[in-house]
Design a protein around this motif. Structure first.
Motif, short mmCIF file in Angstrom:
data_model
loop_
_atom_site.label_atom_id
_atom_site.label_comp_id
_atom_site.label_asym_id
_atom_site.label_seq_id
_atom_site.Cartn_x
_atom_site.Cartn_y
_atom_site.Cartn_z
N LEU A 1 0.99 -1.33 0.00
CA LEU A 1 -0.40 0.87 -0.27
C LEU A 1 1.03 1.56 0.17
O LEU A 1 0.77 2.29 -0.61
CB LEU A 1 -1.03 0.24 1.17
CG LEU A 1 -2.10 1.22 1.58
CD1 LEU A 1 -2.56 0.91 0.11
CD2 LEU A 1 -2.33 1.29 2.93
N ASP A 2 2.28 1.26 1.15
CA ASP A 2 2.60 2.34 0.48
C ASP A 2 3.24 2.35 -0.70
O ASP A 2 3.84 3.71 -0.82
CB ASP A 2 4.10 2.01 1.98
CG ASP A 2 2.87 1.89 3.57
OD1 ASP A 2 2.04 3.11 3.52
OD2 ASP A 2 3.97 1.67 4.51
N ARG A 3 3.77 1.54 -0.97
CA ARG A 3 4.69 1.37 -2.69
C ARG A 3 4.33 2.55 -3.27
O ARG A 3 4.05 2.82 -4.30
CB ARG A 3 5.24 -0.35 -2.77
CG ARG A 3 6.65 0.27 -2.39
CD ARG A 3 6.89 -1.34 -2.96
NE ARG A 3 6.08 -2.41 -3.56
CZ ARG A 3 5.98 -3.49 -2.06
NH1 ARG A 3 7.08 -3.15 -1.25
NH2 ARG A 3 5.44 -4.99 -2.61
N HIS A 4 2.12 1.76 -3.61
CA HIS A 4 1.44 2.81 -4.34
C HIS A 4 1.27 4.12 -3.77
O HIS A 4 0.40 4.24 -4.93
CB HIS A 4 0.55 1.65 -4.88
CG HIS A 4 -0.82 1.91 -5.50
ND1 HIS A 4 -0.49 2.02 -6.58
CD2 HIS A 4 -2.08 3.18 -5.66
CE1 HIS A 4 -1.89 1.89 -7.10
NE2 HIS A 4 -2.73 2.99 -6.39
N VAL A 5 1.04 4.44 -2.65
CA VAL A 5 1.39 5.09 -2.59
C VAL A 5 2.58 6.81 -3.24
O VAL A 5 1.58 7.84 -3.75
CB VAL A 5 0.49 5.99 -1.30
CG1 VAL A 5 0.25 7.20 -0.67
CG2 VAL A 5 -0.95 5.01 -0.52
N THR A 6 3.38 6.17 -2.75
CA THR A 6 4.26 7.04 -3.02
C THR A 6 4.62 6.82 -4.71
O THR A 6 5.50 8.24 -4.99
CB THR A 6 5.80 5.95 -2.50
OG1 THR A 6 5.41 5.88 -1.36
CG2 THR A 6 6.90 7.12 -3.26
N CYS B 1 -3.64 9.15 -5.96
CA CYS B 1 -4.00 8.35 -4.71
C CYS B 1 -3.32 9.13 -3.01
O CYS B 1 -4.15 9.28 -2.68
CB CYS B 1 -3.80 7.30 -4.57
SG CYS B 1 -4.34 6.25 -5.19
N ARG B 2 -1.82 9.97 -3.61
CA ARG B 2 -1.82 10.70 -2.46
C ARG B 2 -2.67 12.12 -2.44
O ARG B 2 -2.43 12.13 -1.02
CB ARG B 2 -0.24 11.72 -3.25
CG ARG B 2 0.83 10.19 -2.73
CD ARG B 2 2.53 11.30 -3.09
NE ARG B 2 2.27 11.88 -4.32
CZ ARG B 2 3.07 11.44 -5.55
NH1 ARG B 2 3.18 9.56 -5.08
NH2 ARG B 2 3.19 12.29 -5.99
N SER B 3 -3.13 12.55 -3.38
CA SER B 3 -3.83 13.84 -3.36
C SER B 3 -5.28 13.07 -2.68
O SER B 3 -6.02 14.26 -1.82
CB SER B 3 -4.35 14.09 -5.14
OG SER B 3 -5.31 14.80 -4.76
N TRP B 4 -5.71 11.96 -3.06
CA TRP B 4 -7.19 11.86 -2.70
C TRP B 4 -7.00 11.64 -0.52
O TRP B 4 -7.74 11.64 0.11
CB TRP B 4 -7.76 10.29 -3.00
CG TRP B 4 -8.44 9.83 -2.67
CD1 TRP B 4 -9.92 10.08 -3.01
CD2 TRP B 4 -8.81 8.77 -1.49
NE1 TRP B 4 -10.74 9.26 -1.98
CE2 TRP B 4 -10.40 8.75 -1.07
CE3 TRP B 4 -7.91 8.47 -0.63
CZ2 TRP B 4 -9.79 7.75 -0.22
CZ3 TRP B 4 -8.79 7.43 0.79
CH2 TRP B 4 -9.55 6.95 0.45
#
Length: 242
Positions: free
Chosen positions: A26-31, A36-39
């Motif tokens: 999950l952290d790799r995808h957000v990075t 997804c970071r904005s969401w």
């Protein structure tokens, strides 16, 4: 990882629930995903604004409410038991007349208390005893018996007083009418207790009428119309008209 799966896992993380995906993935995808970071940033701001705050303390009003609330009326068993005893005594008087025992005990001649008039008196005393007993069991029936029994007792007392003055009847005979007089008094007491027990609560009535008026005013935008009160006799209507 799809963005939909990522945002579902982020929502669970913000709510303190178990994440449906491994935290590292999950952290790799957000990075690597700007959307997804904005969401996540918007979700964190929304989560902070919607944090539950403790409710303000209020005083305990239980004792005050119980003190101001009227106690519910009792069942009135004393009056009902007394009415049942009077009904039994009235039935005993009726059966004594039917069997001819009461005539000899009263000390009157057989000319005035035998025959058809004696049978009518016995039937009436029997009916009064049955009615009083039924009112003791079903207190709602007391209201229907009050008018007839009140008229009978009033006329009986007036006639008995005249007969006692003229010497046509003895005081012992007049005292036997005390049962029906006592029965009438207890019948009135039972009727009052029944009405008091089944009276609707003023608070409930006020809340019902207030909520109805408020809803009507909000829906139509007009002043609520007062419900019409029907007075007098209502003519029967068919089911279709109703």
């Amino acid at each position: 990882m799809k963005c939909e799966t990522c945002r579902e896992a982020l929502s669970a993380r913000l709510d303190g629930e178990t994440e449906p995906t491994p935290p590292e993935a999950l952290d790799r995808h957000v990075t690597g995903c700007a959307a997804c970071r904005s969401w996540l940033a918007r979700a964190e701001r929304l989560h902070r604004t919607m944090l539950l705050r403790p409710a303000p303390g209020v005083p305990d009003l239980t004792a005050v409410i119980l003190e101001r609330t009227p106690a519910p009326p009792g069942e009135g068993w004393a009056a009902r038991i007394a009415l049942a005893l009077v009904a039994v005594a009235q039935l005993g008087l009726a059966f004594a007349q039917l069997l001819g025992v009461e005539d000899h005990a009263a000390g009157h001649g057989t000319e005035s208390l035998v025959g058809h008039l004696s049978h009518e008196s016995s039937a009436w005393n029997l009916a009064v005893g049955v009615g009083l007993g039924w009112a003791a069991v079903r207190t709602k029936a007391a209201s229907g018996q009050l008018p007839a029994l009140t008229g009978f007792v009033a006329l009986l007392l007036a006639l008995s007083a005249g007969d006692l003055v003229t010497g046509q009847v003895t005081a012992g005979r007049v005292l036997t009418h005390g049962l029906v007089v006592l029965g009438l008094v207890l019948l009135f007491v039972v009727h009052r207790q029944h009405r008091r027990r089944n009276r609707p609560s003023p608070a409930t009535t006020a809340d019902t009428s207030g909520s109805f008026s408020t809803e009507s005013g909000h829906e139509t935008g007009e002043a609520p119309e007062r419900p019409r009160q029907h007075r007098g006799f209502r003519r029967p209507a068919s089911r279709h008209v109703a």
